[in-house]
Design a protein around this motif. Sequence first.
Motif, short mmCIF file in Angstrom:
data_model
loop_
_atom_site.label_atom_id
_atom_site.label_comp_id
_atom_site.label_asym_id
_atom_site.label_seq_id
_atom_site.Cartn_x
_atom_site.Cartn_y
_atom_site.Cartn_z
N LEU A 23 0.80 -1.23 0.00
CA LEU A 23 0.00 0.00 0.00
C LEU A 23 0.82 1.28 0.00
O LEU A 23 0.33 2.33 -0.41
CB LEU A 23 -0.95 0.00 1.20
N ASP A 24 2.03 1.18 0.50
CA ASP A 24 2.85 2.39 0.58
C ASP A 24 3.05 2.95 -0.82
O ASP A 24 3.44 2.25 -1.73
CB ASP A 24 4.19 2.05 1.24
N SER A 25 2.73 4.23 -0.99
CA SER A 25 2.78 4.81 -2.34
C SER A 25 2.80 6.33 -2.21
O SER A 25 2.69 6.85 -1.10
CB SER A 25 1.53 4.38 -3.11
N PRO A 26 2.91 7.03 -3.32
CA PRO A 26 2.88 8.49 -3.21
C PRO A 26 1.56 9.00 -2.61
O PRO A 26 1.51 10.07 -2.02
CB PRO A 26 3.02 8.97 -4.66
N GLU A 27 0.48 8.21 -2.78
CA GLU A 27 -0.83 8.64 -2.26
C GLU A 27 -1.03 8.31 -0.79
O GLU A 27 -1.68 9.03 -0.06
CB GLU A 27 -1.96 7.93 -3.00
N PHE A 28 -0.52 7.14 -0.40
CA PHE A 28 -0.78 6.64 0.95
C PHE A 28 0.47 6.55 1.81
O PHE A 28 1.53 6.18 1.32
CB PHE A 28 -1.35 5.21 0.91
N SER A 29 0.27 6.86 3.08
CA SER A 29 1.31 6.47 4.03
C SER A 29 0.70 5.39 4.91
O SER A 29 -0.49 5.44 5.21
CB SER A 29 1.73 7.67 4.87
N VAL A 30 1.49 4.39 5.25
CA VAL A 30 0.95 3.28 6.03
C VAL A 30 1.66 3.19 7.36
O VAL A 30 2.89 3.24 7.41
CB VAL A 30 1.14 1.95 5.26
N VAL A 31 0.89 3.14 8.45
CA VAL A 31 1.49 2.88 9.76
C VAL A 31 0.91 1.58 10.28
O VAL A 31 -0.30 1.35 10.15
CB VAL A 31 1.19 4.00 10.79
N SER A 32 1.75 0.72 10.85
CA SER A 32 1.23 -0.58 11.28
C SER A 32 1.53 -0.85 12.74
O SER A 32 2.53 -0.36 13.29
CB SER A 32 1.82 -1.68 10.40
N PHE A 33 0.66 -1.63 13.37
CA PHE A 33 0.79 -1.96 14.78
C PHE A 33 0.48 -3.43 15.00
O PHE A 33 -0.30 -4.01 14.26
CB PHE A 33 -0.19 -1.13 15.62
N ASP A 34 1.08 -3.99 16.06
CA ASP A 34 0.80 -5.40 16.32
C ASP A 34 -0.30 -5.57 17.38
O ASP A 34 -0.66 -6.67 17.74
CB ASP A 34 2.06 -6.15 16.74
N ASN A 35 -0.83 -4.44 17.86
CA ASN A 35 -1.93 -4.58 18.83
C ASN A 35 -2.93 -3.43 18.68
O ASN A 35 -2.59 -2.33 18.22
CB ASN A 35 -1.38 -4.64 20.25
N ALA A 36 -4.17 -3.70 19.07
CA ALA A 36 -5.27 -2.77 18.85
C ALA A 36 -5.14 -1.48 19.66
O ALA A 36 -5.46 -0.40 19.18
CB ALA A 36 -6.59 -3.45 19.18
N ALA A 37 -4.64 -1.61 20.88
CA ALA A 37 -4.55 -0.43 21.74
C ALA A 37 -3.67 0.65 21.11
O ALA A 37 -4.02 1.84 21.11
CB ALA A 37 -4.01 -0.82 23.11
N ALA A 38 -2.54 0.23 20.54
CA ALA A 38 -1.63 1.19 19.92
C ALA A 38 -2.29 1.85 18.71
O ALA A 38 -2.13 3.05 18.45
CB ALA A 38 -0.33 0.50 19.51
#
Length: 456
Positions: A23-38
């Motif tokens: 998904l990472d692209s000029p349009e999107f930035s992606v942030v990911s987490f391994d848990n829901a709270a974060a």
Amino acid sequence: MPKEKIVVVDDDEYMREGLVETLDSPEFSVVSFDNAAAALDEISDGSASILLTDLRMPEMDGMELLAQVKRLDPKLPVVMMTAFATIETAVEAMKKGAFDYIMKPFKAEEIDVVVTKALEYRRLVAENEYLRKELGKKFSLSDFIGDCAEMKGLFEKIRQIAPSTATVFIRGESGTGKELVARAIHSQSPRRDKPMVRVNCAALSAGVLESELFGHERGAFTGADKRRIGRFEMADGGTIFLDEVSEMDLALQGKLLRVLQEKEFERVGSSETISANVRILASSNRDMEKAIEEGSFRQDLYYRLNVVNVELIPLRRRKGDIRALVKHFIEKYNREEGSRVKGISDEALAMLENYDWPGNVRELENIIERAIVLGTGERIETGNISAGLEKVPGRPQEKGAATFEPRPLEDVEREHVMLMLSYNQDHRQQTAQALGISERSLRDRLNRWREAGLIE
Ligand SMILES: Nc1ncnc2c1ncn2[C@@H]1O[C@H](COP(=O)(O)OP(=O)(O)OP(=O)(O)O)[C@@H](O)[C@H]1O
Ligand SMILES: [Mg+2]
């Protein structure tokens, strides 16, 4: 343009890396987490555009996360990622407000489609919200003019009844401002961000009006080539304004009565029952008592609609407001026409104040508009308005025009009690408490009024 932020939650590291890469692209930035709270923490500032979450995770799972997001940022589209084994939960998630779900494992193209759809949806929601705000802006209470005691009383009454869901019946001669009252009530109610849908009951034939109000299924009648949503459904969460309700035909009045009683209806040609949460306002410029006597309007429906009664007095009985109205309309049409009329001459104002106004405020507005569009001077003079006034012969002046309508105290009391009942959703104990009387005393009153045929 700033990048759209996609938030990804999955306890599987391999999944997270895969998604970031896809998904990472000029349009999107992606942030990911391994848990829901974060992830919740990340979206709390409202900067996220989409949330992609795994369903099964240790600690907080996808469903719980969804519930929290619905509270925190209800417009954020949430996409559930799920393995086949949990497909039922995914369906459940859709019911609870997830935007979509996608089954693992998925291809890059599949997630692209879902993400594009979700973004589109988010844009639409934002746009709708904007449009609604713009629409709402059009009505401002400051555009509702009235300095006389009756109008001040009316504004106060509107302020009191607006927050409830009580049905309001607005009466008044043509052009006195009934629609304005309806807008004022809606715009001061907690429903103001939802639509107010107006239906002109006088303008449509019985059959058309029915499908206009309740919608119809495809094939319900000749020409019904598409399913259509009715105004009641459109107004869900908001207000419906049944303008000129006295003109509705008797059969349809029966159907409307059912909607008022049961808050349910069916689309034409369908047996599926739909419920809608709609506040109802109705208006008429006819003498309703007479219409009931003549049999053209159902009495039981009238009682249902007339929980609270708002009456607009004709302009000829509040001539003291003419000056303020003229000033208001001059400003309005100066703005619209880009003209610079400064005011009105004393003679012209006197002429307006001596006129009888059968068409009420609308007629006055038209005359000022015409004077501004056609006029050339800085001020409105008698010559700019006399033509309009001559066309409609004035009625004989009411002598010493009463500016106060005498009413029996019991009527006022009944109206207030019925309003409070409706406000408390017919809960008698609460109503009695709010009124500071015993339940028994409330019941006695209701029985008395019912026996006298004053309420249903
Ligand atoms: N008190 C007021 N202040 C400012 N404008 C008003 C006022 N009353 C009425 N108007 C204006 O007069 C016009 C007619 O008002 P409205 O449409 O609300 O009347 P109505 O009672 O619904 O008339 P009808 O029975 O003909 O439908 C509108 O343009 C409205 O903005
Ligand atoms: Mg109207």
